[in-house]
Design an enzyme around this catalytic site. Sequence first.
Site, PDB file in Angstrom:
ATOM      1  N   LYS A   1       5.910  10.741  12.603  1.00  0.00           N
ATOM      2  CA  LYS A   1       5.895  10.138  11.271  1.00  0.00           C
ATOM      3  C   LYS A   1       5.949  11.291  10.289  1.00  0.00           C
ATOM      4  O   LYS A   1       4.984  12.047  10.146  1.00  0.00           O
ATOM      5  CB  LYS A   1       4.634   9.298  11.038  1.00  0.00           C
ATOM      6  CG  LYS A   1       4.577   8.758   9.611  1.00  0.00           C
ATOM      7  CD  LYS A   1       3.258   8.099   9.257  1.00  0.00           C
ATOM      8  CE  LYS A   1       3.135   8.011   7.733  1.00  0.00           C
ATOM      9  NZ  LYS A   1       1.837   7.464   7.305  1.00  0.00           N
TER      10      LYS A   1
ATOM     11  N   GLY B   1      -4.059   4.772   0.576  1.00  0.00           N
ATOM     12  CA  GLY B   1      -5.483   4.504   0.387  1.00  0.00           C
ATOM     13  C   GLY B   1      -5.832   3.753  -0.877  1.00  0.00           C
ATOM     14  O   GLY B   1      -7.005   3.500  -1.143  1.00  0.00           O
TER      15      GLY B   1
ATOM     16  N   ALA C   1       1.490   2.260   3.692  1.00  0.00           N
ATOM     17  CA  ALA C   1       0.626   2.679   2.580  1.00  0.00           C
ATOM     18  C   ALA C   1       0.524   1.630   1.481  1.00  0.00           C
ATOM     19  O   ALA C   1       1.507   0.985   1.121  1.00  0.00           O
ATOM     20  CB  ALA C   1       1.082   4.005   1.968  1.00  0.00           C
ATOM     21  N   GLY C   2      -0.687   1.478   1.004  1.00  0.00           N
ATOM     22  CA  GLY C   2      -0.937   0.596  -0.128  1.00  0.00           C
ATOM     23  C   GLY C   2      -1.525  -0.757   0.239  1.00  0.00           C
ATOM     24  O   GLY C   2      -2.022  -1.474  -0.633  1.00  0.00           O
TER      25      GLY C   2
ATOM     26  N   ALA D   1      -4.009   1.761   7.639  1.00  0.00           N
ATOM     27  CA  ALA D   1      -5.203   2.373   8.227  1.00  0.00           C
ATOM     28  C   ALA D   1      -6.429   2.012   7.396  1.00  0.00           C
ATOM     29  O   ALA D   1      -7.284   1.242   7.819  1.00  0.00           O
ATOM     30  CB  ALA D   1      -5.047   3.893   8.307  1.00  0.00           C
ATOM     31  N   THR D   2      -6.453   2.563   6.167  1.00  0.00           N
ATOM     32  CA  THR D   2      -7.643   2.437   5.327  1.00  0.00           C
ATOM     33  C   THR D   2      -8.097   0.996   5.138  1.00  0.00           C
ATOM     34  O   THR D   2      -9.292   0.717   5.132  1.00  0.00           O
ATOM     35  CB  THR D   2      -7.358   3.042   3.934  1.00  0.00           C
ATOM     36  OG1 THR D   2      -6.657   4.259   4.120  1.00  0.00           O
ATOM     37  CG2 THR D   2      -8.626   3.307   3.177  1.00  0.00           C
TER      38      THR D   2
END
Lengths: 251, 66
Positions: A96, A157, A183-184, A205-206
């Site tokens: 990635k 994040g 992301a986001g 992830a977050t």
Amino acid sequence: MDDLLIAGEKFSSRLIMGTGGAPSLEVLDQALVASGTELTTVAMRRLDPGAPGSVLDVLRERGIKVLPNTAGCFTAGEAVLTARLAREALGTNWVKLEVIADERTLLPDPIETFDAAERLVADGFVVLPYIGDDPALARRLELAGCAAVMPLGAPIGSGLGIRNPHNIELIVEAASVPVILDAGIGTASDAALAMELGCDAVLLATAVTRAQRPDLMATAMRAAVQAGRLARQAGRIPRRRYAEASSPTGP
Amino acid sequence: MNVTINGAAHEVPDGTTVAQAILTLTAATTGVAVAVNDEVVTRSAWETTALGDSDRMEVLTAVQGG
């Protein structure tokens, strides 16, 4: 649900997980299992001999394919070296590609990312670049030989969801390689929306690892990705300005 | 001679190989990769690659992220 195909490899889950932000390897393990993921990112850092346990052990135990990232790199040169070290350490030529422009926004640097992508493709890597929601750049990276494109929904994040759904749709329309929303994502509806817009997979992830209950949010994300995929395939009704009766209107 | 391993200064005997230098950090070398002066040293070359004075050696592994 139909399989996801990246560089000829099949995945029955369309939820790709990151491992950042989990308070412990136990919590991470539970969340990964609940998510049903088959592909999960890790970062490359200096070896800390005192570190207890390894994220690699968790992934190996669960049979999850590892996707190293180049997080923390600011230049193409750093990213290429990190990818080569990851290939050596983990025995995978998948990467990635993540080259960020600054610490405050962590937004991807398009110039450095494209430069690194060209060099890594030439070096035999399966390159999955993290990019802004830019349809032109996505197209150029596909033509350069990337195996997928990974446009952001919002900064890493931030949990702000998908700030420009129209651009994500434009990227999807033009792409012949998988589009992975990266992301986001803040909550399940964001992941469902990504899939409804036509993305082939979601990477997050977050949203899971920092949720109050990571395992429960992982379950929610798994269901959301499936629901969004099914809704996309089902074909939604057009939006209308006024009502359209669903019961007969005559006497 | 003096070398830098993961940012820390080390004094090692002349002719120290990458394989020997790694042992100052860890005995478990699975999932580990090495670069010397920003060039990857493949595992098969660890035993035969000697460090030079002022070399910068980085030993990396996978951690949670992304």
